[in-house]
Design an enzyme around this catalytic site. Sequence first.
Site, PDB file in Angstrom:
ATOM      1  CG  HIS A   1       3.237   0.988  -5.524  1.00  0.00           C
ATOM      2  ND1 HIS A   1       3.432   1.993  -4.607  1.00  0.00           N
ATOM      3  CD2 HIS A   1       3.814  -0.120  -4.994  1.00  0.00           C
ATOM      4  CE1 HIS A   1       4.076   1.514  -3.561  1.00  0.00           C
ATOM      5  NE2 HIS A   1       4.334   0.245  -3.766  1.00  0.00           N
TER       6      HIS A   1
ATOM      7  CG  HIS B   1       5.198   5.320  -4.649  1.00  0.00           C
ATOM      8  ND1 HIS B   1       5.819   4.697  -5.695  1.00  0.00           N
ATOM      9  CD2 HIS B   1       5.660   4.711  -3.528  1.00  0.00           C
ATOM     10  CE1 HIS B   1       6.640   3.777  -5.232  1.00  0.00           C
ATOM     11  NE2 HIS B   1       6.555   3.750  -3.921  1.00  0.00           N
TER      12      HIS B   1
ATOM     13  N   GLY C   1       0.818  -1.211   0.000  1.00  0.00           N
ATOM     14  CA  GLY C   1       0.000   0.000   0.000  1.00  0.00           C
ATOM     15  C   GLY C   1       0.848   1.255   0.000  1.00  0.00           C
TER      16      GLY C   1
END
Length: 285
Positions: free
Chosen positions: A36, A33, A30
Site C-alpha cells: 500500500h 503494508h 486497511g
Amino acid sequence: MLLNNIKEVREQIKEWKSSGLKIGLVPTMGALHAGHLSLMKKARETCDRVVVSVFVNPIQFGPSEDFDKYPRTLEADTKLCEREGVDIVFAPSADEMYGKGQRLSNDTLTYVCPPFFYVNKLCGKTRTGHFDGVCTVVLKLFNIIQPDFAFFGQKDAQQVVIVRKMVNDLNVPLQIVQCPIVREESGLALSSRNKYLSEEGKKEALVLSRILNNINLCFKKGITDVSALKETAYSFLTEKHDMEYLELVDKNTLEEKQQADADTIVLIACRVEGVRLIDNIYLGE
Ligand code: PAF
C-alpha cells in the site's frame, strides 16, 4: 487528517479542485503494508493531494469469507498514512457508505455488475458477487473523491482489469494507475491476509511465487504451450497446498491463452493453512 464523513470529504475536495489541484486516490481495506505504501508514494509523485480510503467493504465478501476477522488496524494505518504525507484518510462506517440501516443486498441496493466474461473466471469463479461488490464500492469512492488518478496494486490483477473496464464503459473521468507487486525478500507477495499465516505457513506460501517464476523461466526458454507450462507447477505442490487455480490469460482482456506470448499474465490462487493467497506474473518480465 482522518475523516469519516462523506460531506466533510466533499467540502475539502471542492476546495482543492477550485484551486486546480490534482487529486490521487488509493482505495484500501486497511491493514496497510509496504504494498500500500508503494501506491501512496506513486500517488504522492503524481498528484498534488492524496486521499487514502480505509474501508472493509462488506458487500465484496461472501457469506463464508473472512469479513468479520479481516484485520482492522485504523490507528496504525492512519500513522503510516501521515508518515507518507497522505492528506486525507477517509475511513467511513458501513452506515455512512451505504445509508443507515440499508440492507446490503442487490434487491435493495444499486450494484455495479461487471460483465460475466470478466468475472466468471479466476477469483470470480469461486468468489461469487465479489467483483460486483468491488466495482460498486470503487465507483462510490470515485464519485465521493472525484480523483484525477486512482492507484491499484498489480497483485489483484483481475480487479484492476475489471475496474479499468468499468471506468472505460461508464466514462468515469479519471486515470487508473497500476503499481507493481511488492514482495518480501523471500518472494512472498505482500498481502493483508499474510497476517493469518504462521512462520511455517509463510514458507509454504512461497510455492505461489516459485510456480510463477518457474513458468516464466520455461517461457523464456521457449516453451509456449499453456498445458505444458501449467504441468510444471505440479512438482512444487505438496499436501500443504490447496491450489484453486493456475491460469494463463491475456493481460488486458483476461481471455484464456492456448499459446503463451508477451501479452500473457499467469495468475495463481492457492490456500495455505486455510488462507487464500493470490499472486501473478507477466510473462517475459
Ligand atoms: O483491493 C482492495 O483492497 C479492495 O478490493 C478495494 C479496491 C479497496 C475495494 O474495497
